[in-house]
Design an enzyme around this catalytic site. Structure first.
Site, PDB file in Angstrom:
ATOM      1  N   ARG A  40     -33.520  22.021  29.950  1.00  0.00           N
ATOM      2  CA  ARG A  40     -33.771  21.264  31.174  1.00  0.00           C
ATOM      3  C   ARG A  40     -33.993  22.271  32.287  1.00  0.00           C
ATOM      4  NH1 ARG A  40     -30.618  19.472  35.613  1.00  0.00           N
ATOM      5  NH2 ARG A  40     -31.206  17.405  36.423  1.00  0.00           N
ATOM      6  N   SER A 107     -32.576   8.265  28.133  1.00  0.00           N
ATOM      7  CA  SER A 107     -31.550   8.017  29.152  1.00  0.00           C
ATOM      8  C   SER A 107     -31.438   6.521  29.401  1.00  0.00           C
ATOM      9  CB  SER A 107     -31.910   8.729  30.456  1.00  0.00           C
ATOM     10  OG  SER A 107     -31.813  10.124  30.323  1.00  0.00           O
ATOM     11  N   LYS A 137     -26.355  16.344  38.873  1.00  0.00           N
ATOM     12  CA  LYS A 137     -27.013  15.089  39.274  1.00  0.00           C
ATOM     13  C   LYS A 137     -26.124  14.352  40.277  1.00  0.00           C
ATOM     14  CE  LYS A 137     -29.846  14.276  35.184  1.00  0.00           C
ATOM     15  NZ  LYS A 137     -30.297  13.254  34.207  1.00  0.00           N
TER      16      LYS A 137
END
Length: 210
Positions: A40, A107, A137
């Site tokens: 990521r 997700s 996040k």
């Protein structure tokens, strides 16, 4: 490679780090027991180069390497699969590009209905979260532990929990129905090998549903 039913899912922490640093940290996390790795990277320097190096590293250790968001990068670099958010395309399209055996994760935030639909469409695993405050996040909507209980009853594919998970708060998520814990800061904020190893006792026994 197959996605694990249970284990630690290490997601790269890339900001302000060189390619060599990221590779060494991922290697350390695998030594510490990470069962799967996701690349990521929201601000990549050279995504293709780094992804290829991570694929080589993970495959030497028999660990799957999954690309976040980018199906074409997964195709280009020979990764084992892709993880899709709600804006990242469809499962069928990803499978068409990556092949029937590819890992496709989705997700699902706090939505069991989305997870059921994803399983029906051929997802390999679904991920719920965030469950705890997360520096990676910070604006993500919270998920409820009850969602994991409902998902466990409704799904057959592996269930991943993500968001601020540490060795001292992961057990309730496994007990509720998650099999895999996805972690960024809890592994990569400090010494990745030792940090990853600290999660392993959580997976030693089969969780008992309440």
């Amino acid at each position: 490679m197959k996605f694990p039913q249970t284990g630690l899912y290490a997601i790269t922490q890339t900001d302000h780090k060189t390619i060599d640093m990221i590779i060494e940290e991922v290697a350390a996390a695998i030594r510490g027991g990470a069962a799967v790795v996701q690349y990521r990277d929201k601000n990549p320097i050279d995504a293709a180069l780094l992804a290829r190096e991570l694929v080589k590293l993970c495959h030497r250790r028999d660990v799957p390497l999954i690309i976040n968001d980018d199906v074409e990068l997964a195709v280009q670099t020979g990764a084992d699969g892709v993880h899709l958010g709600k804006e990242d395309g469809h499962i069928a399209e990803a499978r068409k590009r990556l092949g029937a055996d590819a890992i496709v994760g989705v997700s699902c935030y706090d939505s069991v209905a989305r997870a059921i639909e994803a399983e029906r469409e051929g997802a390999t695993y679904v991920a719920f979260g965030r469950f705890f405050p997360s520096s990676s996040k910070p604006l993500a909507a919270p998920a409820q532990i009850e969602t994991l209980r409902q998902a466990k009853r409704a799904l057959r594919i592996p269930i991943v929990a993500i968001g601020g998970i540490l060795p001292d708060n992961g057990a309730p998520l496994l007990e509720a129905g998650a099999g895999v814990l996805a972690v960024i800061g809890g592994i990569f904020d400090h010494q990745p090998e030792q940090s990853a190893r600290a999660y392993l006792p959580l997976f030693k026994e089969e969780p008992v549903l309440p």
